[in-house]
Design an enzyme around this catalytic site. Structure first.
Site, PDB file in Angstrom:
ATOM      1  N   LYS A 180      22.527  23.322  62.372  1.00  0.00           N
ATOM      2  CA  LYS A 180      23.128  22.700  61.195  1.00  0.00           C
ATOM      3  C   LYS A 180      24.072  23.662  60.476  1.00  0.00           C
ATOM      4  CE  LYS A 180      19.088  21.530  59.471  1.00  0.00           C
ATOM      5  NZ  LYS A 180      18.208  21.927  60.603  1.00  0.00           N
ATOM      6  N   THR A 181      23.644  24.897  60.279  1.00  0.00           N
ATOM      7  CA  THR A 181      24.518  25.881  59.641  1.00  0.00           C
ATOM      8  C   THR A 181      25.737  26.155  60.498  1.00  0.00           C
ATOM      9  OG1 THR A 181      22.638  26.910  58.519  1.00  0.00           O
ATOM     10  CG2 THR A 181      24.644  28.213  58.721  1.00  0.00           C
ATOM     11  N   ASP A 224      22.279  23.961  52.010  1.00  0.00           N
ATOM     12  CA  ASP A 224      21.123  23.919  52.902  1.00  0.00           C
ATOM     13  C   ASP A 224      19.899  23.434  52.143  1.00  0.00           C
ATOM     14  OD1 ASP A 224      19.775  24.158  55.254  1.00  0.00           O
ATOM     15  OD2 ASP A 224      19.545  26.338  55.166  1.00  0.00           O
ATOM     16  N   THR A 250      15.854  19.375  56.590  1.00  0.00           N
ATOM     17  CA  THR A 250      14.839  19.214  57.636  1.00  0.00           C
ATOM     18  C   THR A 250      13.953  18.011  57.352  1.00  0.00           C
ATOM     19  OG1 THR A 250      13.412  20.763  56.437  1.00  0.00           O
ATOM     20  CG2 THR A 250      14.805  21.673  58.187  1.00  0.00           C
ATOM     21  N   ARG A 258      17.955  28.459  68.485  1.00  0.00           N
ATOM     22  CA  ARG A 258      17.661  29.703  67.766  1.00  0.00           C
ATOM     23  C   ARG A 258      16.543  30.462  68.447  1.00  0.00           C
ATOM     24  NH1 ARG A 258      15.414  28.832  61.998  1.00  0.00           N
ATOM     25  NH2 ARG A 258      17.567  28.365  61.420  1.00  0.00           N
TER      26      ARG A 258
END
Length: 354
Positions: A76-77, A121, A170, A229
């Site tokens: 997302k980032t 975020d 999330t 990640r």
């Protein structure tokens, strides 16, 4: 490769491009894709987002506000940074928990440049007053700054330059409908398939100048819990092992041995995951057992078990949530090499018992 940073909880947003804190952050920044073409996976989201951005560029307008939802670590980032890059715009990053007052948000919004991308975020954790201010900012590019208190308070309208808000969450279900409906484009990011993670690992290995064979990449991908990640983190740890004990070359055997050292098993379960399953199976005969009791048994906080271990165990079909508590599935017994009892601890047949 496509993953999210943990956004710092600062009242002031940080500008991208500053000095990285520590080697890991520098490595993560280097591995981030810089364009949609480089971004691996999420094919549907990439195609839709590409249309949104290209249409905005063709009109000479700022892109619609974008909401990205999905589990941590899916990109997302990274996508927010790509949106800014594709629109040739600067980006500012902050988080919902950092905005506790409407004044915090007003300060951020009033300093935005025209066309700038604001990445927020964990947007669902923003305070309610700031959230209500955001409604008008997103829709009318205006905020009302309240000066004074009580009957003498005055609302001063402040015009904002057009900007693009990229919200990430999330837990999309916690967003109130008025906020969710103001996003022009919403996307839910899915977990990655192993073949997609292999592509992520090969690209990252090339950037890190790591020699890795296809089977080595497949071994790491299979233990990465569908998350880029995690795949990149495991790749770096396997790289360390290979440099010390295998002349720097990563084969399937080297990857398996390295991940064994770091306690990541063949399905991606780590120490905490296995501790939860072992307690559930050995101490409570497979359940049902309450979450708080299970957390005490493994020596962790309830929130840690619920938010860190449990989602993956449920997704893997190793644990089930029931009205009476957590219950192990037959797959959990098989994975740990144990034989399930015919009856639960209460003397009654268990949910999955014979």
């Amino acid at each position: 490769m496509n993953w999210d940073d943990e956004t710092t909880a600062e009242a002031e947003p940080r500008l991208v491009g500053g000095a990285a804190d520590g080697e890991d952050q520098a490595v993560e920044a280097a591995l981030r894709p810089k364009s949609l073409d480089e971004f691996v996976g999420q094919e549907r989201v990439r195609e839709q987002l590409d249309l949104v951005l290209k249409a905005a560029l063709a009109r000479g307008a700022t892109a619609d506000h974008v909401l990205l939802s999905g589990a941590p670590g899916l990109g997302k980032t990274t996508l927010s940074m790509i949106i800014a890059a594709e629109m040739n715009a600067p980006i500012r990053i902050t988080s919902g928990p950092a905005i506790q007052h409407a004044g915090d948000l007003a300060a951020i919004l009033s300093s935005l440049q025209e066309g700038e991308v604001l990445f927020l975020d964990e947007i669902h954790r923003m305070s309610r007053p700031a959230e209500e201010m955001l409604y008008m900012a997103m829709e009318d590019f205006r905020v009302d700054v309240i000066v004074g208190k009580g009957p003498g308070a005055t609302a001063i309208p402040l015009e904002l330059p057009p900007f693009t808000l990229v919200g990430a969450t999330t837990r999309a279900g916690l967003l109130p409908p008025p906020l969710r409906d103001r996003f022009g484009f919403t996307a839910h990011m899915e977990f990655y398939e192993p073949v997609e993670l292999e592509r992520v690992i090969h690209r990252s290995a090339q950037l890190l100048d790591v020699d890795i064979e296809a089977e080595g990449a497949a071994e790491i991908a299979g233990r990465s819990r569908g998350t880029p990640r995690i795949a990149n983190r495991l790749l770096r740890r396997v790289r360390d092992y290979a440099q010390v004990k295998a002349d720097g070359f990563i084969t399937r055997e080297v990857a398996a041995a390295a991940l064994g050292v770091y306690e990541v098993d063949t399905r991606g379960l780590d120490r905490l995951d296995r501790a939860v399953l072992q307690a559930l199976l050995k101490l409570f005969a497979g359940g049902p057992v309450g979450l708080s009791t299970l957390a005490v048994a493994v020596g962790e906080e309830r929130e840690t078990v619920e938010e860190v271990a449990e989602p993956f165990l449920v997704r893997e079909g190793l644990l089930a949530r029931t009205p009476r508590g957590r219950v192990a599935t037959p797959a959990a017994w098989a994975h740990l090499g144990l034989v399930p009892p015919r009856q639960g601890a209460s003397g009654q047949p268990g949910l999955f018992g014979a």
